[in-house]
Design an enzyme around this catalytic site. Structure first.
Site, PDB file in Angstrom:
ATOM      1  N   ARG A  50       0.837  -1.192   0.000  1.00 43.60           N
ATOM      2  CA  ARG A  50       0.000   0.000   0.000  1.00 43.60           C
ATOM      3  C   ARG A  50       0.876   1.247   0.000  1.00 43.60           C
ATOM      4  NH1 ARG A  50      -3.703  -1.838   5.174  1.00 43.60           N
ATOM      5  NH2 ARG A  50      -4.474  -3.806   4.310  1.00 43.60           N
ATOM      6  N   ASP A  52       0.503   5.491   0.887  1.00 44.96           N
ATOM      7  CA  ASP A  52      -0.370   6.458   1.545  1.00 44.96           C
ATOM      8  C   ASP A  52      -0.815   7.550   0.583  1.00 44.96           C
ATOM      9  OD1 ASP A  52      -0.190   5.184   3.987  1.00 44.96           O
ATOM     10  OD2 ASP A  52       1.489   6.405   4.685  1.00 44.96           O
ATOM     11  N   TYR A 110      12.434   2.143  -2.553  1.00 41.58           N
ATOM     12  CA  TYR A 110      11.747   3.432  -2.442  1.00 41.58           C
ATOM     13  C   TYR A 110      12.759   4.553  -2.622  1.00 41.58           C
ATOM     14  CZ  TYR A 110       7.451   1.397  -0.501  1.00 41.58           C
ATOM     15  OH  TYR A 110       6.280   0.693  -0.314  1.00 41.58           O
ATOM     16  N   ARG A 197       9.797   7.338   5.344  1.00 43.95           N
ATOM     17  CA  ARG A 197       9.609   8.756   5.647  1.00 43.95           C
ATOM     18  C   ARG A 197      10.207   9.125   7.007  1.00 43.95           C
ATOM     19  NH1 ARG A 197       3.345   9.349   4.805  1.00 43.95           N
ATOM     20  NH2 ARG A 197       3.755  11.442   5.629  1.00 43.95           N
TER      21      ARG A 197
END
Length: 245
Positions: A50, A52, A110, A197
């Site tokens: 998933r 965000d 990422y 993050r």
């Protein structure tokens, strides 16, 4: 039933994340609706993971089962003709019946981008976090080395994460400067909620001198979200690649 694997890209700016949610625009919802128009029966999309709200994807991977006889090479065409411009099917492949976008994955990559220019760049503002403050990238690189390996990343995930096992393996955390852009690339077997993050937010604190590079091992061992840095904004993050055998 056929099992179809799709590689998709999307600009997450106007999506409320990947996972389908009632009355909200999501990536899964938009793609699933288009697929059901094409095949004429209900479709359940399985994603590799998933993302965000506000997070982008260069190469998210999904799969779905269908009785449709659409040739595999035609799937990008029949999908993209009516998908919105911020969601594109890049590639399609027919895979074995038991292949699973999430459970067959061996890892993910990422990338997080920061714009270090004095004033925000209008052409990157949706995809890079504007951070005009002075930072020492060398300190950040040193700190990142402590994150590589197999660790309990409790300190680097959202406090309300329901997952009990927070041990993950990071294969690499690389920082690269190109012009006014600073990119942090994280490659690992899997990631916890907000993990990348929070890593970026912590490295920025190191770069500004709020945290010493040598403190990272202690922050990991503390298993306390309050010990790490803030969660960097969503729009700087892109799911870059999903790794399969």
């Amino acid at each position: 039933m056929r099992n179809i694997k799709l590689t998709i890209s999307y600009d997450g700016t106007d999506f409320h994340g990947f996972q389908i949610q009632p009355n909200l625009r999501t990536v899964q919802g938009a793609l699933q609706a288009r697929l059901e128009e094409v095949v004429g029966h209900p479709v359940s999309i399985i994603g590799s993971g998933r993302t965000d709200a506000g997070v982008h994807a260069r190469a998210q991977v999904v799969n779905f089962h269908t009785s449709s006889r659409v040739p595999v090479e035609k799937w990008p065409i029949v999908c993209n003709v009516k998908l919105p411009g911020d969601l594109v099917v890049q590639d399609a492949e027919e895979v074995s019946e038991d292949w699973h976008a999430r459970f067959s994955a061996q890892g993910k990559v990422y990338r997080y981008q920061m714009d270090r220019s004095a004033f925000s760049d209008v052409f990157t503002r949706k995809y890079a976090y504007h951070y005009p403050y002075p930072i020492c990238v060398e300190r950040m690189i040193e700190a990142a080395t402590h994150l590589v390996g197999r660790h309990d990343f409790t300190s680097f995930c959202a406090a309300n994460t329901p997952v009990e096992d927070k041990v993950r393996t990071l294969y690499a955390v690389d920082l690269r400067e190109e012009g006014h852009l600073l990119t942090v690339t994280c490659r690992g077997e899997g990631f916890l909620y907000n993990m990348v993050r929070i890593i970026v937010g912590t490295l920025l604190d190191v770069g500004r001198g709020k945290i010493e590079p040598g403190e990272l091992p202690d922050i990991l061992l503390a298993r306390d979200r309050k010990r790490a840095g803030v969660t960097a904004p969503a729009h700087g993050l892109t799911m870059w690649q999903v790794l399969y055998d």
